[in-house]
Design an enzyme around this catalytic site. Sequence first.
Site, PDB file in Angstrom:
ATOM      1  N   ASP A  47      38.476  -1.652 -13.083  1.00  0.00           N
ATOM      2  CA  ASP A  47      37.751  -0.388 -13.048  1.00  0.00           C
ATOM      3  C   ASP A  47      37.359  -0.072 -14.500  1.00  0.00           C
ATOM      4  OD1 ASP A  47      36.508   1.924 -12.300  1.00  0.00           O
ATOM      5  OD2 ASP A  47      38.160   2.706 -11.111  1.00  0.00           O
TER       6      ASP A  47
HETATM    7  C1  BGC Z   1      35.461   4.729 -10.838  1.00  0.00           C
HETATM    8  C2  BGC Z   1      34.945   3.613  -9.947  1.00  0.00           C
HETATM    9  C3  BGC Z   1      33.506   3.345 -10.245  1.00  0.00           C
HETATM   10  C4  BGC Z   1      33.368   2.979 -11.710  1.00  0.00           C
HETATM   11  C5  BGC Z   1      31.961   2.613 -12.130  1.00  0.00           C
HETATM   12  C6  BGC Z   1      35.124   4.494 -12.294  1.00  0.00           C
HETATM   13  O1  BGC Z   1      35.371   5.634 -13.051  1.00  0.00           O
HETATM   14  O2  BGC Z   1      36.852   4.851 -10.665  1.00  0.00           O
HETATM   15  O3  BGC Z   1      35.151   3.956  -8.604  1.00  0.00           O
HETATM   16  O4  BGC Z   1      33.002   2.330  -9.419  1.00  0.00           O
HETATM   17  O5  BGC Z   1      33.782   4.096 -12.475  1.00  0.00           O
HETATM   18  O6  BGC Z   1      31.134   3.711 -12.196  1.00  0.00           O
END
Ligand code: BGC
Length: 731
Positions: A260
């Site tokens: 993530d």
């Molecule tokens: C979130 C994810 C997301 C990623 C990309 C993160 O802060 O937890 O779910 O896909 O950002 O935007």
Amino acid sequence: MRDQSVWQSPVGKLINEMTLDEKIGQLMLINSPGGHSINSIKDDLRAGRIGAILNEVDPETVRELQRICIEESRLRIPLLIGRDVIHGFRTVFPIPLGQAASWDPELIEQCARVSAIEAKSRGVNWTYAPMLDICRDPRWGRIAETLGEDPYLTSVLGSAMVKGFQGDNLSGADSIAACVKHFAGYGASESGKDYNITNIPENELRNVHLPPFKAAIEAGAATVMTSFSDLNGIPASANEFLLKQVLRNEWNFNGFVVSDWESVRILQTAGLTEGDKESAEAAINAGMDMEMASRTFADHIKTLLDENKISMAAIDKMVENILRVKERMGLLNFNAERLGYFREYDLNGHLEIAKEAARKSLVLLKNNNYLLPLKKTNLTNVAVIGPLADDKYEQLGTWIFDGDENISETALHAITEEGKENFSVKYVRGMHTTRSRSYDFFEEAKAAAYDSDVVLLFLGEESILSGEAHCRSDISLPGNQAELINALKETGKPIVLVLMAGRPLALEYIIDKVDALVYAWHPGTMSGTAIADILFGKYSPSGKLPVTFPRVTGQIPVYYSQKNTGRPATPESFNHIDNLPIRAHQVSVGNTSFHLDTHYTPLFPFGFGLSYTEFHYSDIRLSSDKLTPQGKILASATVTNTGNREAEETVQLYIRDLAGSITRPVKELKGFKKIRLEAGKSSVVEFEITVNDLKFWNKYMKYTYEPGKFHLWIGGDSDANLRAEFELIQI
Ligand code: BGC
């Protein structure tokens, strides 16, 4: 030992040709700097130092970046272009939790299909969805992105989303790769606070949190994103048990794993490592393939290799996993058709699907004296009140980066259209926002109510009150909403409350003040017509709750598949604080499991939702009351539409294993079927049961069935009481 045949494959041959820098490039997912600054990454692309970009959705820019990769880089490997396409792209569908209330996998697949078509038209070829976290704590803002509290429902609907995004073939012109997230356990974040730690015993993890991921991977999901959270002391992004043992060894996942956002770098903040180099080492050795946003891999892989902290074989494997997905997507033999830019799509067709999805996501939770559907001919003046009645943006919900609010249709607009021939509409905002604490518009709202035949009240949560990092410690109605309801109640006019929210709200203290309650979640672009169709009866509500509604925040966690405990509450043993005798003896007031200041049941159970007709369940039958491991039994019940209009019902099957080597939930959803019945008609709905439906991870951490007695219910929600019994016998 590494399988030597890999090197003969196109991916293997490519890896053989790659320099270390080019390999590291494939492991990098960088955030697009956007605009003019994009020039800064072009040299990196020429040198093969970047394999994937997120958040670039300008089609001209994407086309140029891909052109550079294909024409000007040595190995001609195109980019993955990632984006959070969570519940729509330009056309916004209900938030995932709302979509889940449809209990309709075909519809959910269609929504994902449309999202893929629209996203691909801008060059996006990879979405960070579906989110498969099981959440039983609605304080967590990200519950909006989930498909609810249940592993079975989430498995079915999540797999449908994967199919919708990826299409029949991942290399199709309209397909985008799915990324199931957040692996794993994120939905159990302590105290419903985002990014918090989780402590989940292994059999709970395997019985509740992992099944949707397994199902989605079996449905072909190409990629997996790790969670920010810490699982039993090891952050998911460095968790070898999850990434190697479960994902690769047990499930044979052959796509790739992405972190993530900076979740590798923050291993240090979490207290697992002392710095970026160690974080890269921990993530790589645990089984991470690609790093999102942070650069610990790029900065430290060479040193880690020199120091023998990681192996070249591990790097090759990471690259192989990523290139294999690119190959499946058809990117390795690139042609413009596959990238699908600028393809036209049928917006009107997409809006129709959005309308259908919005209608099916609405859940009718209360309807006193059949106030709904409203009869237009009986109405002269309608008061529409509330800050969410006419807000093209707020009805879209969280994670709508590419949503186009200009094409949104609001409830006020649709209701006004509906009334043209029959009634006039008076609109009062009532509150500045859903959280405002002023009484500025209260008098105006009351005046409008006094002048009306019915009050249509639009309250709940604006978008920003749910979603990532937007958790609440108290999930009652925000701001002065309860006061507004009380003020309107004083007018004596019937009140229909339509709630838009990113989570279940705790409504015990206002539920008696309203005559009807429609739970709309955030319904998306086509909210308006969907809501009007329900209010005026063009469509009979069919949504069912994918999550339990607590009475008050303090009841959390409350979910239907709880364990019984040795001392479950009963109507006889339950006692309320208001009824406690003074100086009662300690054991005289019922030593069972409940809170003194609320009831022990939830306000609305999982699976619940009313219709404009009534469904009666009767005549439950089993083809046998004995099941063998090799056999099957058929369970059926008769469902009768006893009301006076045709409607849809979701028939649900629940099972309880009465005794196990670990204690088992009081009910577990094991199947559901949607039926449509004309008024007065009956249908026999049948489910097939085999031992596969009875398996669970037991005391010995074995996925198996255990002989013994089972209860089985068929009904319209998780409170179903039409029950049969059978025994699983070993022969
Ligand atoms: C979130 C994810 C997301 C990623 C990309 C993160 O802060 O937890 O779910 O896909 O950002 O935007």
